[in-house]
Design a protein around this motif. Sequence first.
Motif, short mmCIF file in Angstrom:
data_model
loop_
_atom_site.label_atom_id
_atom_site.label_comp_id
_atom_site.label_asym_id
_atom_site.label_seq_id
_atom_site.Cartn_x
_atom_site.Cartn_y
_atom_site.Cartn_z
N ALA A 1 0.83 -1.21 0.00
CA ALA A 1 0.00 0.00 0.00
C ALA A 1 0.86 1.25 0.00
CB ALA A 1 -0.92 -0.01 1.21
N LEU A 2 1.97 1.24 0.73
CA LEU A 2 2.89 2.37 0.73
C LEU A 2 3.49 2.59 -0.66
CD1 LEU A 2 4.55 4.53 2.25
CD2 LEU A 2 6.24 2.72 2.69
N ILE A 3 3.92 1.52 -1.30
CA ILE A 3 4.49 1.64 -2.65
C ILE A 3 3.44 2.16 -3.62
CG2 ILE A 3 5.40 0.30 -4.59
CD1 ILE A 3 6.80 -1.47 -2.54
N GLU A 4 2.22 1.66 -3.53
CA GLU A 4 1.16 2.13 -4.43
C GLU A 4 0.85 3.61 -4.20
OE1 GLU A 4 -2.33 -0.31 -4.55
OE2 GLU A 4 -1.13 -2.14 -4.49
N THR A 5 0.87 4.04 -2.95
CA THR A 5 0.62 5.45 -2.65
C THR A 5 1.72 6.33 -3.25
OG1 THR A 5 -0.49 4.84 -0.60
CG2 THR A 5 0.28 7.11 -0.79
N ILE A 6 2.95 5.91 -3.12
CA ILE A 6 4.06 6.66 -3.71
C ILE A 6 3.91 6.72 -5.22
CG2 ILE A 6 6.56 6.62 -4.09
CD1 ILE A 6 6.79 5.49 -1.21
N LEU A 7 3.55 5.61 -5.83
CA LEU A 7 3.36 5.60 -7.29
C LEU A 7 2.21 6.51 -7.71
CD1 LEU A 7 3.93 1.83 -8.12
CD2 LEU A 7 5.41 3.75 -8.70
N HIS A 8 1.16 6.56 -6.92
CA HIS A 8 0.04 7.46 -7.22
C HIS A 8 0.49 8.92 -7.15
CE1 HIS A 8 -3.47 4.95 -7.79
NE2 HIS A 8 -3.10 4.19 -6.79
N PHE A 9 1.28 9.27 -6.14
CA PHE A 9 1.78 10.63 -6.05
C PHE A 9 2.68 10.98 -7.23
CE2 PHE A 9 0.79 10.64 -1.39
CZ PHE A 9 -0.03 11.76 -1.43
N ILE A 10 3.52 10.06 -7.63
CA ILE A 10 4.39 10.30 -8.79
C ILE A 10 3.55 10.51 -10.04
CG2 ILE A 10 6.09 9.22 -10.31
CD1 ILE A 10 7.28 7.93 -7.76
N THR A 11 2.53 9.70 -10.21
CA THR A 11 1.65 9.83 -11.37
C THR A 11 0.93 11.18 -11.34
OG1 THR A 11 1.30 7.44 -11.40
CG2 THR A 11 -0.27 8.78 -12.61
N CYS A 12 0.45 11.59 -10.18
CA CYS A 12 -0.23 12.89 -10.06
C CYS A 12 0.71 14.04 -10.39
CB CYS A 12 -0.79 13.08 -8.65
SG CYS A 12 -2.18 12.01 -8.26
N GLU A 13 1.93 13.95 -9.89
CA GLU A 13 2.91 15.00 -10.20
C GLU A 13 3.20 15.06 -11.69
OE1 GLU A 13 6.33 14.46 -7.75
OE2 GLU A 13 5.20 14.79 -5.90
N TRP A 14 3.29 13.91 -12.32
CA TRP A 14 3.56 13.84 -13.75
C TRP A 14 2.41 14.48 -14.54
CZ3 TRP A 14 2.08 9.42 -17.27
CH2 TRP A 14 2.59 9.62 -18.56
N ILE A 15 1.18 14.19 -14.15
CA ILE A 15 0.02 14.76 -14.83
C ILE A 15 -0.02 16.27 -14.65
CG2 ILE A 15 -2.51 14.88 -14.77
CD1 ILE A 15 -2.48 11.85 -14.13
N ILE A 16 0.26 16.74 -13.44
CA ILE A 16 0.28 18.19 -13.19
C ILE A 16 1.37 18.85 -14.01
CG2 ILE A 16 0.76 19.94 -11.45
CD1 ILE A 16 -0.68 18.05 -9.44
N TYR A 17 2.53 18.23 -14.07
CA TYR A 17 3.63 18.78 -14.86
C TYR A 17 3.29 18.82 -16.34
CZ TYR A 17 8.19 19.15 -17.09
OH TYR A 17 9.23 19.54 -17.89
N ALA A 18 2.66 17.77 -16.84
CA ALA A 18 2.30 17.72 -18.26
C ALA A 18 1.18 18.68 -18.61
CB ALA A 18 1.88 16.29 -18.63
N ALA A 19 0.36 19.06 -17.64
CA ALA A 19 -0.76 19.96 -17.90
C ALA A 19 -0.33 21.42 -17.99
CB ALA A 19 -1.81 19.81 -16.80
N GLU A 20 0.85 21.73 -17.50
CA GLU A 20 1.30 23.12 -17.51
C GLU A 20 1.71 23.59 -18.87
OE1 GLU A 20 4.37 23.25 -14.59
OE2 GLU A 20 2.93 23.47 -12.99
#
Length: 52
Positions: A33-52
């Motif tokens: 669950a910890l690994i999945e949470t970290i991966l979710h945060f990385i994915t969210c950051e990537w999406i935010i970065y790509a949206a700029e």
Amino acid sequence: MFACLTFFAVRFSDKPADSTHHYGHGKIESFSALIETILHFITCEWIIYAAE
């Protein structure tokens, strides 16, 4: 990818206790669950970065 991680974590944690793991393998679920949470945060950051 997340589903595969969860699948293997649940499958592994379902093993009964043995001589090296006296209380079973349940902690792997929390670690997964910890690994999945970290991966979710990385994915969210990537999406935010790509949206700029």
